[in-house]
Design a protein around this motif. Sequence first.
Motif, PDB file in Angstrom:
ATOM      1  N   MET A   1      34.255  43.789  52.930  1.00  0.00           N
ATOM      2  CA  MET A   1      35.574  43.585  53.519  1.00  0.00           C
ATOM      3  C   MET A   1      35.625  42.253  54.257  1.00  0.00           C
ATOM      4  N   ASP A   2      34.469  41.852  54.774  1.00  0.00           N
ATOM      5  CA  ASP A   2      34.372  40.599  55.516  1.00  0.00           C
ATOM      6  C   ASP A   2      34.619  39.380  54.631  1.00  0.00           C
ATOM      7  N   ASN A   3      34.692  39.578  53.309  1.00  0.00           N
ATOM      8  CA  ASN A   3      35.019  38.469  52.406  1.00  0.00           C
ATOM      9  C   ASN A   3      36.460  37.997  52.574  1.00  0.00           C
ATOM     10  N   PHE A   4      37.298  38.856  53.154  1.00  0.00           N
ATOM     11  CA  PHE A   4      38.709  38.482  53.318  1.00  0.00           C
ATOM     12  C   PHE A   4      38.857  37.606  54.549  1.00  0.00           C
ATOM     13  N   THR A   5      38.832  36.308  54.302  1.00  0.00           N
ATOM     14  CA  THR A   5      38.963  35.323  55.362  1.00  0.00           C
ATOM     15  C   THR A   5      40.050  34.331  54.964  1.00  0.00           C
ATOM     16  N   ALA A   6      40.495  33.579  55.926  1.00  0.00           N
ATOM     17  CA  ALA A   6      41.573  32.620  55.659  1.00  0.00           C
ATOM     18  C   ALA A   6      41.047  31.260  55.218  1.00  0.00           C
ATOM     19  N   ASP A   7      39.721  31.141  55.028  1.00  0.00           N
ATOM     20  CA  ASP A   7      39.170  29.885  54.548  1.00  0.00           C
ATOM     21  C   ASP A   7      39.193  29.837  53.021  1.00  0.00           C
ATOM     22  N   PHE A   8      38.687  28.754  52.464  1.00  0.00           N
ATOM     23  CA  PHE A   8      38.771  28.557  51.011  1.00  0.00           C
ATOM     24  C   PHE A   8      38.036  29.651  50.247  1.00  0.00           C
ATOM     25  N   VAL A   9      36.833  29.997  50.699  1.00  0.00           N
ATOM     26  CA  VAL A   9      36.043  31.010  49.987  1.00  0.00           C
ATOM     27  C   VAL A   9      36.770  32.349  49.977  1.00  0.00           C
ATOM     28  N   GLY A  10      37.310  32.742  51.127  1.00  0.00           N
ATOM     29  CA  GLY A  10      38.034  34.007  51.192  1.00  0.00           C
ATOM     30  C   GLY A  10      39.267  34.015  50.315  1.00  0.00           C
ATOM     31  N   LYS A  11      39.983  32.913  50.302  1.00  0.00           N
ATOM     32  CA  LYS A  11      41.188  32.824  49.472  1.00  0.00           C
ATOM     33  C   LYS A  11      40.851  32.866  47.982  1.00  0.00           C
ATOM     34  N   VAL A  12      39.776  32.200  47.590  1.00  0.00           N
ATOM     35  CA  VAL A  12      39.363  32.216  46.184  1.00  0.00           C
ATOM     36  C   VAL A  12      38.932  33.617  45.770  1.00  0.00           C
ATOM     37  N   PHE A  13      38.226  34.324  46.668  1.00  0.00           N
ATOM     38  CA  PHE A  13      37.794  35.692  46.358  1.00  0.00           C
ATOM     39  C   PHE A  13      39.004  36.574  46.065  1.00  0.00           C
ATOM     40  N   ALA A  14      39.995  36.559  46.944  1.00  0.00           N
ATOM     41  CA  ALA A  14      41.182  37.399  46.763  1.00  0.00           C
ATOM     42  C   ALA A  14      41.962  36.983  45.525  1.00  0.00           C
ATOM     43  N   THR A  15      42.066  35.678  45.270  1.00  0.00           N
ATOM     44  CA  THR A  15      42.811  35.194  44.103  1.00  0.00           C
ATOM     45  C   THR A  15      42.134  35.608  42.808  1.00  0.00           C
ATOM     46  N   ALA A  16      40.800  35.499  42.764  1.00  0.00           N
ATOM     47  CA  ALA A  16      40.073  35.908  41.567  1.00  0.00           C
ATOM     48  C   ALA A  16      40.212  37.408  41.331  1.00  0.00           C
ATOM     49  N   TRP A  17      40.195  38.192  42.390  1.00  0.00           N
ATOM     50  CA  TRP A  17      40.424  39.634  42.242  1.00  0.00           C
ATOM     51  C   TRP A  17      41.797  39.870  41.623  1.00  0.00           C
ATOM     52  N   ARG A  18      42.796  39.232  42.169  1.00  0.00           N
ATOM     53  CA  ARG A  18      44.164  39.408  41.666  1.00  0.00           C
ATOM     54  C   ARG A  18      44.288  39.026  40.196  1.00  0.00           C
ATOM     55  N   ASP A  19      43.659  37.936  39.804  1.00  0.00           N
ATOM     56  CA  ASP A  19      43.860  37.383  38.476  1.00  0.00           C
ATOM     57  C   ASP A  19      42.937  37.961  37.412  1.00  0.00           C
ATOM     58  N   VAL A  20      41.771  38.478  37.815  1.00  0.00           N
ATOM     59  CA  VAL A  20      40.760  38.894  36.836  1.00  0.00           C
ATOM     60  C   VAL A  20      40.608  40.401  36.734  1.00  0.00           C
ATOM     61  N   VAL A  21      40.622  41.089  37.868  1.00  0.00           N
ATOM     62  CA  VAL A  21      40.274  42.517  37.870  1.00  0.00           C
ATOM     63  C   VAL A  21      41.550  43.329  37.682  1.00  0.00           C
ATOM     64  N   LYS A  22      41.851  43.657  36.436  1.00  0.00           N
ATOM     65  CA  LYS A  22      43.115  44.321  36.087  1.00  0.00           C
ATOM     66  C   LYS A  22      42.957  45.808  35.767  1.00  0.00           C
ATOM     67  N   SER A  23      41.780  46.200  35.265  1.00  0.00           N
ATOM     68  CA  SER A  23      41.663  47.531  34.669  1.00  0.00           C
ATOM     69  C   SER A  23      41.066  48.586  35.586  1.00  0.00           C
ATOM     70  N   ARG A  24      40.607  48.189  36.770  1.00  0.00           N
ATOM     71  CA  ARG A  24      39.946  49.177  37.639  1.00  0.00           C
ATOM     72  C   ARG A  24      40.052  48.723  39.092  1.00  0.00           C
ATOM     73  N   PRO A  25      39.898  49.640  40.032  1.00  0.00           N
ATOM     74  CA  PRO A  25      39.875  49.261  41.448  1.00  0.00           C
ATOM     75  C   PRO A  25      38.546  48.606  41.807  1.00  0.00           C
ATOM     76  N   LEU A  26      38.506  48.008  42.978  1.00  0.00           N
ATOM     77  CA  LEU A  26      37.293  47.379  43.493  1.00  0.00           C
ATOM     78  C   LEU A  26      36.874  48.111  44.758  1.00  0.00           C
ATOM     79  N   GLN A  27      35.583  48.389  44.867  1.00  0.00           N
ATOM     80  CA  GLN A  27      35.072  49.071  46.051  1.00  0.00           C
ATOM     81  C   GLN A  27      34.678  48.060  47.128  1.00  0.00           C
ATOM     82  N   LEU A  28      34.850  48.483  48.399  1.00  0.00           N
ATOM     83  CA  LEU A  28      34.619  47.604  49.540  1.00  0.00           C
ATOM     84  C   LEU A  28      33.825  48.333  50.627  1.00  0.00           C
ATOM     85  N   ILE A  29      33.078  47.545  51.412  1.00  0.00           N
ATOM     86  CA  ILE A  29      32.332  48.077  52.551  1.00  0.00           C
ATOM     87  C   ILE A  29      32.381  47.048  53.680  1.00  0.00           C
TER      88      ILE A  29
END
Length: 303
Positions: free
Chosen positions: A168-196
């Motif tokens: 969950m700590d991957n969600f940050t307002a810096d470049f790495v955090g934004k890229v992580f969320a964007t890649a999830w949005r654009d790539v992971v279409k067929s299943r949910p993603l688990q978080l801790i």
Amino acid sequence: MSRVLLVTGATGKQGSGVVKALLKLKADFQILALTRNAESPSAKRLASQSSNIVLIQGNLDDTEAIFQSAQKLTPAPIWGVYSVQAPAFKGNGFIIEEAQGKALIDSSIKHGVKYFVYSSVDRNGEKSFDNPTDIPHFRSKHNIEHHLVEHTKNKEMDWTILRPVAFMDNFTADFVGKVFATAWRDVVKSRPLQLIATEDIGFFAAFSFMNPEKFNRKAISLAGDELTYGQLEQVFQEKCGIPPPTTYSFLAKMVMRFSEEFRTMFQFFEREGYGADIQAVREIYPKVKSLATWLENSSFAKR
């Protein structure tokens, strides 16, 4: 005399989470907190939390030197080790990670450590031990797991393997955090993603050290939530009044094009995905955080 624990990465998110969990649970351990720089502000802040914390300066590239330094700091032998290696997203980082992880296991056995907790990564639940994946830093963790299991057969050192999913700590307002969320949005279409939450990983490590008979020679995949990207957006809006921080799709595509680690990881999320049993995790620790709970105390939360 309290038993002695060596916690690697003590000023990082996971290592500091282990230290904080041990203190919160009032565990009877002396904690040797390994840091690259014992004079850093983060190390000093950590040490100030309890007289049971002793800073030890060292580098996982030389695990024998760490144990030699520990002998000078405390007369008692190291009973337990928490092993986590720094993220290996650049160049040959995954090779360094594997070498460090294996060396720490070997040194721990040599110096009579009784309990070893290794922080790995989930690779599709029960399949994990036989599923190295094509992600370099997942494969390195897979290889370290096998080294741990094989080299402790008929030995006195017991172990627990923790396999967290995406942080969950991957969600940050810096470049790495934004890229992580964007890649999830654009790539992971067929299943949910688990978080801790990394803080919760610390509690499972603490439970393992405090109850070795219960967690001995077990591997536990750790997740506190499971969401589609659409559900992620809903939770962010509800708790923070904003969408998850993202960036332009072409930037995420560029990162995936040039980073094998990033590209293969998100392909794995889409193709297989994590496989932690969240209900089983909550039976061990009912307070494990959902994303909504984690966001309530994040920098994104409504004020």
